[in-house]
Motif scaffolding. Structure first.
Motif, PDB file in Angstrom:
ATOM      1  N   SER A 319      26.050  35.767  37.852  1.00 37.64           N
ATOM      2  CA  SER A 319      26.358  36.098  39.243  1.00 37.64           C
ATOM      3  C   SER A 319      25.583  37.304  39.735  1.00 37.64           C
ATOM      4  CB  SER A 319      27.855  36.358  39.410  1.00 37.64           C
ATOM      5  OG  SER A 319      28.244  37.549  38.743  1.00 37.64           O
ATOM      6  N   TRP A 320      25.460  38.361  38.940  1.00 40.67           N
ATOM      7  CA  TRP A 320      24.948  39.626  39.465  1.00 40.67           C
ATOM      8  C   TRP A 320      23.455  39.809  39.229  1.00 40.67           C
ATOM      9  CZ3 TRP A 320      22.712  42.910  35.938  1.00 40.67           C
ATOM     10  CH2 TRP A 320      23.105  42.797  34.600  1.00 40.67           C
ATOM     11  N   GLY A 321      22.882  40.584  40.165  1.00 41.96           N
ATOM     12  CA  GLY A 321      21.478  40.936  40.071  1.00 41.96           C
ATOM     13  C   GLY A 321      21.243  42.250  40.790  1.00 41.96           C
ATOM     14  N   HIS A 322      20.022  42.473  41.223  1.00 38.37           N
ATOM     15  CA  HIS A 322      19.683  43.745  41.862  1.00 38.37           C
ATOM     16  C   HIS A 322      20.428  43.974  43.173  1.00 38.37           C
ATOM     17  CE1 HIS A 322      16.214  43.349  39.117  1.00 38.37           C
ATOM     18  NE2 HIS A 322      16.189  44.665  39.156  1.00 38.37           N
ATOM     19  N   SER A 323      20.882  42.910  43.821  1.00 41.61           N
ATOM     20  CA  SER A 323      21.549  43.051  45.117  1.00 41.61           C
ATOM     21  C   SER A 323      23.058  43.189  44.998  1.00 41.61           C
ATOM     22  CB  SER A 323      21.219  41.847  46.005  1.00 41.61           C
ATOM     23  OG  SER A 323      19.823  41.713  46.161  1.00 41.61           O
ATOM     24  N   GLY A 324      23.569  43.312  43.786  1.00 42.41           N
ATOM     25  CA  GLY A 324      25.010  43.470  43.585  1.00 42.41           C
ATOM     26  C   GLY A 324      25.586  42.275  42.861  1.00 42.41           C
ATOM     27  N   GLY A 325      26.887  42.013  43.143  1.00 39.75           N
ATOM     28  CA  GLY A 325      27.542  40.863  42.533  1.00 39.75           C
ATOM     29  C   GLY A 325      28.493  41.212  41.423  1.00 39.75           C
ATOM     30  N   LEU A 326      28.564  42.491  41.014  1.00 44.30           N
ATOM     31  CA  LEU A 326      29.481  42.878  39.939  1.00 44.30           C
ATOM     32  C   LEU A 326      30.367  44.041  40.389  1.00 44.30           C
ATOM     33  CD1 LEU A 326      29.907  41.863  36.991  1.00 44.30           C
ATOM     34  CD2 LEU A 326      28.688  43.887  36.225  1.00 44.30           C
ATOM     35  N   MET A 327      30.567  44.162  41.702  1.00 43.30           N
ATOM     36  CA  MET A 327      31.439  45.224  42.192  1.00 43.30           C
ATOM     37  C   MET A 327      32.846  45.042  41.628  1.00 43.30           C
ATOM     38  SD  MET A 327      29.089  46.696  43.731  1.00 43.30           S
ATOM     39  CE  MET A 327      30.002  48.056  44.433  1.00 43.30           C
ATOM     40  N   ASN A 328      33.305  43.794  41.596  1.00 39.62           N
ATOM     41  CA  ASN A 328      34.553  43.432  40.919  1.00 39.62           C
ATOM     42  C   ASN A 328      34.185  42.381  39.882  1.00 39.62           C
ATOM     43  OD1 ASN A 328      36.457  44.951  42.573  1.00 39.62           O
ATOM     44  ND2 ASN A 328      35.832  43.563  44.218  1.00 39.62           N
ATOM     45  N   PRO A 329      34.042  42.788  38.611  1.00 36.83           N
ATOM     46  CA  PRO A 329      33.526  41.865  37.591  1.00 36.83           C
ATOM     47  C   PRO A 329      34.217  40.515  37.619  1.00 36.83           C
ATOM     48  CG  PRO A 329      33.779  44.052  36.679  1.00 36.83           C
ATOM     49  CD  PRO A 329      34.379  44.093  38.052  1.00 36.83           C
ATOM     50  N   ARG A 330      33.393  39.468  37.578  1.00 37.87           N
ATOM     51  CA  ARG A 330      33.914  38.117  37.671  1.00 37.87           C
ATOM     52  C   ARG A 330      34.175  37.563  36.277  1.00 37.87           C
ATOM     53  NH1 ARG A 330      29.745  35.793  42.308  1.00 37.87           N
ATOM     54  NH2 ARG A 330      30.210  37.368  43.857  1.00 37.87           N
ATOM     55  N   GLU A 331      34.949  36.517  36.240  1.00 36.94           N
ATOM     56  CA  GLU A 331      35.330  35.937  34.961  1.00 36.94           C
ATOM     57  C   GLU A 331      34.115  35.549  34.123  1.00 36.94           C
ATOM     58  OE1 GLU A 331      37.647  31.969  33.254  1.00 36.94           O
ATOM     59  OE2 GLU A 331      37.674  32.450  35.389  1.00 36.94           O
ATOM     60  N   GLY A 332      34.104  36.047  32.897  1.00 34.96           N
ATOM     61  CA  GLY A 332      33.057  35.654  31.973  1.00 34.96           C
ATOM     62  C   GLY A 332      31.732  36.332  32.162  1.00 34.96           C
ATOM     63  N   GLU A 333      31.635  37.317  33.078  1.00 36.80           N
ATOM     64  CA  GLU A 333      30.352  37.926  33.378  1.00 36.80           C
ATOM     65  C   GLU A 333      30.062  39.141  32.514  1.00 36.80           C
ATOM     66  OE1 GLU A 333      28.038  36.455  36.349  1.00 36.80           O
ATOM     67  OE2 GLU A 333      28.959  35.495  34.639  1.00 36.80           O
ATOM     68  N   LEU A 334      28.822  39.254  32.079  1.00 40.26           N
ATOM     69  CA  LEU A 334      28.368  40.390  31.288  1.00 40.26           C
ATOM     70  C   LEU A 334      28.327  41.636  32.168  1.00 40.26           C
ATOM     71  CD1 LEU A 334      26.983  41.576  28.713  1.00 40.26           C
ATOM     72  CD2 LEU A 334      24.804  40.875  29.741  1.00 40.26           C
ATOM     73  N   ASP A 335      28.857  42.745  31.639  1.00 39.31           N
ATOM     74  CA  ASP A 335      28.794  44.042  32.302  1.00 39.31           C
ATOM     75  C   ASP A 335      28.113  45.002  31.340  1.00 39.31           C
ATOM     76  OD1 ASP A 335      29.155  46.530  33.433  1.00 39.31           O
ATOM     77  OD2 ASP A 335      31.221  46.162  34.057  1.00 39.31           O
ATOM     78  N   LEU A 336      26.816  45.294  31.580  1.00 40.62           N
ATOM     79  CA  LEU A 336      26.069  46.127  30.642  1.00 40.62           C
ATOM     80  C   LEU A 336      26.663  47.524  30.525  1.00 40.62           C
ATOM     81  CD1 LEU A 336      22.334  45.196  31.345  1.00 40.62           C
ATOM     82  CD2 LEU A 336      23.762  44.527  29.419  1.00 40.62           C
ATOM     83  N   GLY A 337      27.238  48.030  31.624  1.00 36.25           N
ATOM     84  CA  GLY A 337      27.836  49.349  31.564  1.00 36.25           C
ATOM     85  C   GLY A 337      29.023  49.406  30.628  1.00 36.25           C
ATOM     86  N   GLN A 338      29.728  48.282  30.502  1.00 39.06           N
ATOM     87  CA  GLN A 338      30.896  48.224  29.619  1.00 39.06           C
ATOM     88  C   GLN A 338      30.550  47.680  28.234  1.00 39.06           C
ATOM     89  OE1 GLN A 338      33.915  49.430  30.525  1.00 39.06           O
ATOM     90  NE2 GLN A 338      32.915  50.059  32.430  1.00 39.06           N
ATOM     91  N   GLY A 339      29.396  47.060  28.109  1.00 40.85           N
ATOM     92  CA  GLY A 339      29.002  46.516  26.816  1.00 40.85           C
ATOM     93  C   GLY A 339      29.919  45.413  26.320  1.00 40.85           C
TER      94      GLY A 339
END
Length: 582
Positions: A319-339
């Protein structure tokens, strides 16, 4: 034809191997190091952190994972170092470094040039092979080897830290696995896209390009006491000269033949598009749907090129890229900040990729050939291939988008540009830094739209629509062969979702800028890839607009006429995986 797999990818957990280290799983030490490397005729200092898992030694070696930062970051930027920690905790030796020109690493910013940034990465592979030492004399003898001087090593990273993996693999065949996230295939297309003709210079993406350019040139403020090797000249502070010349030409609004060829040749020389035939390492491509900097088409182009050369390659559209998409992490999505590698679908795919190609676990399930996040249904959709174009619609003279040529009515419609932008898709950097953006807009008289009938059932689109158009623009005909490509007609193609209440959605704010090669001939436009469901009762609208505030547009006023007749009209083709329009 697309063969969708039953159920969702989330429903079938991937097989993951346990930690490599046999003692104290999760424990590791971190040692800061520097390396002096020769890269592209320059001598550069590279800062790095070496992660050594507990229990790993010469008698119990482990594979290595290298990672480096995105543009403007460093080895300790809160995402890059998370990768080092995450893989060290799983028993991999980690080597995380600041890319050239960032952090405390020396030399100029070279835009991931294989001859510079790729060679620098190869010298770090030498260190993991045990054939060279760090500047303080540190050597390693505990990385798994495939042969003398050949360590078992993979790479991971996003954006600028994604392209460098492909650059490194093109000059160093010892790399065994790559995971490039949200990166580019063709920098010429990324900075000045032309959805109709890659040989004709595109439309300058001025907000994104100048934002990153100023970030690079501002390194003196962001990182005081710079290594002298990071300063070029007063005219071009921290980039290689060709990079500065490219941005200046794009900002000038002029595209004379000789200067334009030099610009395109340079941008492509530092792009995977020019060297993918030399990449042999198995590659898992992860690209973001919410990304107007490096859209999904970039990853698809890389995927198709690697596949054509027989490289083991798979692709995920998260879902996410340079334009956003992870403001509220979506189900199953990788969050590099959280590892969250273990608990996200994309993270599990990455772990399985390294389990297979670095640990040698042939039973590791690396997942589907192609997977895509969908916000209308839990988890990821998966397929054996990227969806093909499956329905053709026709542009009728009355402004309707119809499913049969016989429904096209005869008609001619016109629009014209102004000398200022009259359409707004996005403020490019707003999503990156989490700021609100202005509403979508198209000024009456400066665009044309073709709208479908309300849908009788949901329609799922996965991939890149394609439009074939013919326009009439006498004022453009007079100047389009001037020798300056800036005199050619510019337009912007896009597809809206119109709700029953009239609210318009431009999926992920993506548009296809076009510099028309020749207005006397039909031309085909590849739109950016999207993943979207058009719900029952909604309508699909195809629009061509004269301008967009995120891009430099037409030089001079150029009125445009579009004619339609049943035997001769424009078309829009859609890659649908469910439902039909019309």
């Amino acid at each position: 034809m697309l063969a969708l797999m039953a159920g969702t990818a989330m429903a079938a957990p991937l097989a993951l191997a346990g930690p490599v280290s046999a003692a104290e799983p999760g424990a590791y030490t971190v040692t800061p190091l520097t390396f002096t490397v020769d890269a592209g005729g320059r001598t550069c200092t590279v800062e790095a952190d070496l992660y050594r898992p507990a229990g790993v030694d010469a008698t119990r070696p482990a594979p290595a994972v290298m990672a480096t930062n995105g543009f403007g970051g460093s080895k300790a930027d809160g995402q890059t170092d998370v990768l080092g920690k995450a893989f060290a905790a799983r028993g991999y030796v980690g080597l995380v470094y600041s890319g050239l020109g960032f952090g405390k690493s020396g030399c100029l910013i070279s835009l991931d040039d294989p001859a510079v940034d790729g060679q620098a990465a190869a010298r770090l592979v030498d260190f993991l092979a045990g054939t060279r030492a760090a500047d303080d004399g540190t050597r390693v003898d505990y990385v798994t080897k495939d042969g003398t001087g050949d360590p078992r090593v993979g790479m991971i990273g996003g954006s600028y830290g994604g392209a460098v993996q492909l650059a490194a693999a093109s000059v160093d065949p010892r790399l065994d696995a790559l995971v490039p996230l949200i990166t580019w295939n063709d920098l010429a297309y990324a900075l000045a896209p032309n959805g109709a003709d890659r040989a004709t210079p595109g439309v300058f993406k001025w907000q994104w390009s100048n934002g990153f350019y100023l970030m690079g040139e501002g390194q003196m403020l962001l990182a005081p006491s710079l290594d002298p090797s990071r300063v070029n000249s007063l005219r071009c502070l921290h980039f290689v000269t060709d990079a500065c010349d490219t941005v200046r030409l794009l900002n000038s609004g002029d595209f004379p033949a000789a200067g334009t060829k030099k610009m395109l040749d340079y941008a492509r020389s530092v792009s995977p598009a020019s060297y993918l035939d030399r990449v042999k390492a198995p590659t898992l491509l992860v690209q973001g749907q919410t990304d107007s900097l490096f859209n999904l088409n970039e990853a698809q182009d890389t995927y198709e090129k690697l596949e054509s050369h027989g490289v083991e390659t798979k692709m995920i559209w998260q879902s996410w890229g340079h334009s956003g998409g992870l403001m509220n992490p979506r189900e199953g999505e990788l969050d590099l900040g959280q590892g969250n590698l273990e608990t996200s679908y994309v993270g599990q795919r990455i772990l399985a990729w390294f389990d297979r190609y670095l640990l040698g676990n042939r039973n590791a399930d690396t997942g589907a050939e192609f997977a895509y996040y969908r916000d209308w249904q839990s988890g990821y959709g998966t397929a054996a291939t990227v969806p093909a174009l499956s329905q053709k619609l026709y542009l009728s003279g009355d402004g309707k988008l119809v499913d049969n040529r016989s429904k096209v009515t005869l008609g001619a419609r016109a629009y014209s540009n102004w000398l200022i932008p009259t359409s707004h898709s996005e403020a490019s950097l707003a999503g990156l830094i989490g700021l609100p953006d202005a509403p979508l807009s198209d000024t009456e008289g400066t665009y044309l739209g073709w709208t479908s009938a309300p849908l009788t059932a949901p329609v799922d689109l996965v991939g890149s629509p394609k439009a074939t158009l013919k326009v009439v623009s006498p004022s453009t005909e007079l100047v389009q062969n001037s020798g300056d490509a800036a005199d050619k007609l510019v337009l912007f193609a896009k597809v809206y979702d119109i709700a029953p209440d009239g609210k318009k959605t431009l999926v992920n704010k993506l548009v296809a800028p076009v510099r028309v090669p020749d207005v006397r001939r039909p031309f085909t436009v590849e739109l950016p890839g999207i993943v979207h469901r058009y719900e029952t009762g909604h309508r699909l609208e195809f629009v061509i607009a004269a301008s967009d505030s995120a891009y430099f547009g037409n030089r001079g006023v150029k009125p445009v006429i579009v004619t339609s007749a049943p035997e001769d009209t424009g078309t829009l083709e859609l890659p649908l995986v469910a439902g039909r329009v019309g």
